[in-house]
Design an enzyme around this catalytic site. Structure first.
Site, PDB file in Angstrom:
ATOM      1  NE  ARG A 219       1.592  -4.558   2.428  1.00 42.55           N
ATOM      2  CZ  ARG A 219       2.422  -4.436   1.380  1.00 42.55           C
ATOM      3  NH1 ARG A 219       2.863  -3.244   1.005  1.00 42.55           N
ATOM      4  NH2 ARG A 219       2.811  -5.498   0.707  1.00 42.55           N
ATOM      5  CG  HIS A 267       0.443  -0.130  -2.918  1.00 42.13           C
ATOM      6  ND1 HIS A 267      -0.165  -0.886  -1.958  1.00 42.13           N
ATOM      7  CD2 HIS A 267       1.700  -0.624  -3.015  1.00 42.13           C
ATOM      8  CE1 HIS A 267       0.669  -1.797  -1.496  1.00 42.13           C
ATOM      9  NE2 HIS A 267       1.818  -1.652  -2.137  1.00 42.13           N
TER      10      HIS A 267
END
Ligand code: NDP
Ligand code: OXD
Length: 304
Positions: A219, A267
């Protein structure tokens, strides 16, 4: 047949199949008292008093940080994250791609190509490249094993002990300096929790071997971007492959977009496959209806 409420900013009904279960979206939710399962991506606020039949909340991803505060979820409602062999396979190939990129000096060769220079360097043997995989869960342990099988010197770091098939295993915060001190290529596959927010920062980058590489597919908020940029500037960190960011999409004009030693992906290291999600939810509904625990049950105390 169960009633599933699909909560996402996109209407995913055409992409996701939940067999014969009745699927409603936020716009046509009907009577919330009939909803038994929620499938969701993104933070949500629910009035659980209006959802007396709710049995589980399924995250559309492996991480659950995007769901926000889970403290209000009633005890009897399972929070389930996405666990899937395809997701694991994709993440493993993303990690291998970037480890090879740095081990085989691809950024350096790209510079030589741009300059039209014919130069060679002998790379270190894989066994001399020390890789540290932070997070030895579904994704981290598979990536670590694949790297180990390629001959790399791999260690993993996690909260509790893991069997690691010949790899060194470092446990807990106290072991972090030793883990990082032997790491040339750091792979972050930690979930985002209070403990892992901002964990990759000036202090921890300094613990790495000099001229280390950082691969972040966990993350963005686990990594302090300003500190990474400073360490890239000083050469303390030689390069980074980043798939996740403090702010997504990565803002226009962000230094990472054009940094010569940063490899950006949007991502996309491992994207949830819609067919797999359907299977995962349907299989888990069968388990829950039988009274068995779902696969991917989140421990709300730990936050992952
Ligand atoms: P798991 O829950 O299976 O594994 C998490 C691992 O992190 C475990 O080994 C756990 O330790 C370890 N861990 C958690 N907290 C700490 C801590 N404070 N200190 C040390 N170790 C810790 O998760 P997954 O492997 O399935 O997924 C990991 C993350 O990858 C997701 O949460 C998500 O954020 C990210 N992800 C990113 C994607 C992308 O495309 N970029 C796609 C999918 C996921 P222990 O084993 O002791 O519990
Ligand atoms: C996930 C992700 O958590 O895609 O699955 O980031």
């Amino acid at each position: 047949m169960s009633t599933i409420l699909l909560m996402s900013t996109m209407d995913l009904r055409d992409d996701l199949s939940f067999g014969s279960h009745e699927v409603r979206t936020w716009l046509d939710a009907g009577d919330p008292a009939e909803v038994e399962y929620i499938v969701v991506w993104g933070a949500f606020a629910l009035d659980y008093d209006t959802l007396p039949k709710l049995k589980a909340i399924f995250s559309l991803g492996a991480g659950v940080d995007h769901l926000g505060d889970l403290s209000g979820v009633p005890d009897g409602v399972a929070v389930v994250r996405f666990v899937d062999p395809l997701l694991t396979e994709e993440m493993t190939s993303y990690v291998i791609l970037n480890v090879l990129r740095f081990h085989r000096e691809d950024p350096w060769y790209r510079d030589r190509q741009a300059a039209g220079e014919w130069e060679q360097i002998i790379p270190p043997a894989a066994g001399d490249v020390r890789i540290g995989v932070a997070g030895a869960g579904e994704l981290g342990s598979a990536a670590a094993k694949a790297l180990f099988d390629l001959g790399y010197d791999v260690a993993v770091w996690s909260r509790s002990r893991r069997s690691s098939e010949g790899m060194q295993s470092f446990i807990g915060r106290g072991a972090l300096p030793d883990f990082l001190g032997r790491t040339k290529i750091l792979v972050n596959l930690l979930p985002l929790t209070d403990e892992t927010r901002g964990i990759w920062c000036a202090e921890t980058f300094t613990m790495l071997e000099d001229g280390a590489y950082v691969i972040n597919a966990g993350r963005g908020a686990s990594l302090v971007e300003a500190d990474l940029l400073a360490c890239l500037e000083s050469g303390r960190v030689a390069g980074a492959a980043l798939d996740v960011f403090e702010q997504e999409p990565l803002p226009e004009g962000h230094a990472f977009w054009t940094h010569p030693r940063v490899f950006v992906t949007p991502h996309a290291a491992s994207l949830s496959n819609p067919v797999s999600i359907g299977d995962h939810v349907m299989r888990n509904i069968v388990r829950i209806e039988r009274g068995a625990g779902p696969i991917g049950l989140v421990d709300r105390e730990r936050g992952y």
